[in-house]
Design a protein around this motif. Sequence first.
Motif, PDB file in Angstrom:
ATOM      1  N   VAL A 111       0.865  -1.179   0.000  1.00 54.89           N
ATOM      2  CA  VAL A 111       0.000   0.000   0.000  1.00 54.89           C
ATOM      3  C   VAL A 111       0.901   1.230   0.000  1.00 54.89           C
ATOM      4  CG1 VAL A 111      -1.851   1.225   1.188  1.00 54.89           C
ATOM      5  CG2 VAL A 111      -1.765  -1.275   1.274  1.00 54.89           C
ATOM      6  N   THR A 112       0.851   2.010  -1.076  1.00 56.53           N
ATOM      7  CA  THR A 112       1.833   3.085  -1.243  1.00 56.53           C
ATOM      8  C   THR A 112       1.238   4.486  -1.270  1.00 56.53           C
ATOM      9  OG1 THR A 112       1.705   2.803  -3.647  1.00 56.53           O
ATOM     10  CG2 THR A 112       3.420   1.575  -2.489  1.00 56.53           C
ATOM     11  N   TYR A 113      -0.069   4.645  -1.515  1.00 54.65           N
ATOM     12  CA  TYR A 113      -0.600   6.010  -1.601  1.00 54.65           C
ATOM     13  C   TYR A 113      -1.933   6.106  -0.864  1.00 54.65           C
ATOM     14  CZ  TYR A 113      -3.357   4.002  -5.460  1.00 54.65           C
ATOM     15  OH  TYR A 113      -4.183   3.221  -6.225  1.00 54.65           O
ATOM     16  N   ASP A 114      -2.298   7.335  -0.522  1.00 56.24           N
ATOM     17  CA  ASP A 114      -3.502   7.580   0.269  1.00 56.24           C
ATOM     18  C   ASP A 114      -4.753   7.187  -0.521  1.00 56.24           C
ATOM     19  OD1 ASP A 114      -4.929   8.754   2.552  1.00 56.24           O
ATOM     20  OD2 ASP A 114      -5.566  10.268   1.105  1.00 56.24           O
ATOM     21  N   GLY A 115      -5.636   6.449   0.123  1.00 60.03           N
ATOM     22  CA  GLY A 115      -6.865   6.022  -0.517  1.00 60.03           C
ATOM     23  C   GLY A 115      -6.759   4.725  -1.283  1.00 60.03           C
ATOM     24  N   GLN A 116      -5.565   4.182  -1.451  1.00 61.37           N
ATOM     25  CA  GLN A 116      -5.414   2.908  -2.165  1.00 61.37           C
ATOM     26  C   GLN A 116      -6.085   1.787  -1.370  1.00 61.37           C
ATOM     27  OE1 GLN A 116      -1.372   1.699  -2.781  1.00 61.37           O
ATOM     28  NE2 GLN A 116      -1.916  -0.175  -3.880  1.00 61.37           N
ATOM     29  N   THR A 117      -6.927   1.016  -2.027  1.00 62.13           N
ATOM     30  CA  THR A 117      -7.650  -0.083  -1.379  1.00 62.13           C
ATOM     31  C   THR A 117      -7.223  -1.399  -2.002  1.00 62.13           C
ATOM     32  OG1 THR A 117      -9.555   1.361  -0.962  1.00 62.13           O
ATOM     33  CG2 THR A 117      -9.913  -1.011  -0.798  1.00 62.13           C
ATOM     34  N   VAL A 118      -6.831  -2.354  -1.160  1.00 59.98           N
ATOM     35  CA  VAL A 118      -6.360  -3.655  -1.612  1.00 59.98           C
ATOM     36  C   VAL A 118      -7.179  -4.734  -0.906  1.00 59.98           C
ATOM     37  CG1 VAL A 118      -4.394  -5.222  -1.782  1.00 59.98           C
ATOM     38  CG2 VAL A 118      -4.030  -2.753  -1.966  1.00 59.98           C
ATOM     39  N   LEU A 119      -7.702  -5.692  -1.681  1.00 60.51           N
ATOM     40  CA  LEU A 119      -8.451  -6.807  -1.105  1.00 60.51           C
ATOM     41  C   LEU A 119      -7.474  -7.794  -0.493  1.00 60.51           C
ATOM     42  CD1 LEU A 119     -11.092  -8.404  -0.683  1.00 60.51           C
ATOM     43  CD2 LEU A 119     -10.732  -9.419  -2.943  1.00 60.51           C
ATOM     44  N   LEU A 120      -7.613  -8.027   0.810  1.00 59.89           N
ATOM     45  CA  LEU A 120      -6.749  -8.967   1.508  1.00 59.89           C
ATOM     46  C   LEU A 120      -7.384 -10.355   1.593  1.00 59.89           C
ATOM     47  CD1 LEU A 120      -4.093  -9.368   3.063  1.00 59.89           C
ATOM     48  CD2 LEU A 120      -5.292  -8.671   5.147  1.00 59.89           C
ATOM     49  N   LEU A 121      -8.636 -10.425   2.033  1.00 55.75           N
ATOM     50  CA  LEU A 121      -9.362 -11.692   2.132  1.00 55.75           C
ATOM     51  C   LEU A 121     -10.778 -11.480   1.596  1.00 55.75           C
ATOM     52  CD1 LEU A 121      -8.313 -12.898   5.708  1.00 55.75           C
ATOM     53  CD2 LEU A 121      -7.436 -13.735   3.523  1.00 55.75           C
ATOM     54  N   LYS A 122     -11.211 -12.346   0.710  1.00 55.30           N
ATOM     55  CA  LYS A 122     -12.539 -12.219   0.108  1.00 55.30           C
ATOM     56  C   LYS A 122     -13.563 -13.012   0.910  1.00 55.30           C
ATOM     57  CE  LYS A 122     -15.019 -12.798  -4.262  1.00 55.30           C
ATOM     58  NZ  LYS A 122     -14.930 -13.272  -5.676  1.00 55.30           N
TER      59      LYS A 122
END
Length: 389
Positions: A111-122
């Motif tokens: 996660v490198t920038y503000d507001g970036q959303t990454v799915l970790l567990l579905k």
Amino acid sequence: MPESNFVDYVKIYCRSGKGGRGSMHLRHVKYQPNGGPDGGDGGRGGSVYLRGNHNYWTLLHLKYQRHIFAEHGGNGGRDKRHGTDGKDVYIEVPCGTVVYDAETGKYICDVTYDGQTVLLLKGGRGGLGNFQFRTATNQTPRYAQPGEPLEERTVIMELKLLADVGLVGFPNAGKSTLLSALSSARPKIANYPFTTLEPSLGIVGYRDQQSFVMADIPGIIEGASEGKGLGLRFLRHIERNSLLLFMVPGDTDDIKHDYEVLLNELTKFNPDMLDKHRVLAVTKCDLLDEELIAMLHETLPDDLPVVFISSVTGLGLDELKDVLWRELNSESNKLQAITAEDTLVHRDKDISLLTAELIEEGADEEVEIVDDIDEDTVDDLEDFEYIEG
């Protein structure tokens, strides 16, 4: 000594929500003895996301949050009622957070920038009710789908400082003094080793209102790659720096030898560090005269730019900023920075070092896996065994 609020390493057990079960129900009302199937679908389970937040500078808010659970999906009901969807969970992390699998050391995301959303567990999908399975030849299906199972994983989150220039040197080499002289940062400065116990960032102003970010990390000693001194704890922050500024005091016996020791420790920690652009700053030169400085030039390494500086008197600081700016904006450094994201930051963790890191950070305790399945939602033993399995 009070514990520092700078937390850059946490271990957390995360779990998404399981999908709700579809309903198997046949409609029986007055004047409709053969009402047919009307079982509704189950709701989806909640997912676990990571979201960058520039308001956070460390992982302190996650240090004592050992379990993060998303909600389970609700079961379907009669009259084609759909189960409620489980609520998603968003884990707020500072920019520069890298996530690894705690068991295998495999790189997961960054996660490198503000507001970036990454799915970790579905979250698991909800099961279909028997209403969805009706056909012309099977008008009263007496079965429904169970929901999809949840996902779970124990992860390690590391914060790697986002900076353009990283200061590398032995304790008392003048790193904190230089940062305070070039920026508005005010790190702790004292005349004893390991004054700096946590990284500091400063914005260095340059010509035409331009600037770059400089990071001061605690001093490195020989054997740091093996855990000596402050060990592996802060070497990871150098991986994100575009340029490394090595700092060796001018009053040391052998400047070239000290530089090679520092470079060797970085190489042992990660051999790809050698690909980074480097600059050598000889500090505390207010103690040297011009004749001695000229003699030292002959013994210095010739494969990188060298600048003689004094943070107290301001000697050579403008020249140092010019050299750093030129190296940061060179085409070769820009290409190397793109490659470094894959080779340095996005690499998997070495399993042999993973245990040592967990012990050093105090995160080696086993994370208790908690099961909070509500037995009231389980209709029979068969479904219960499926959900648990």
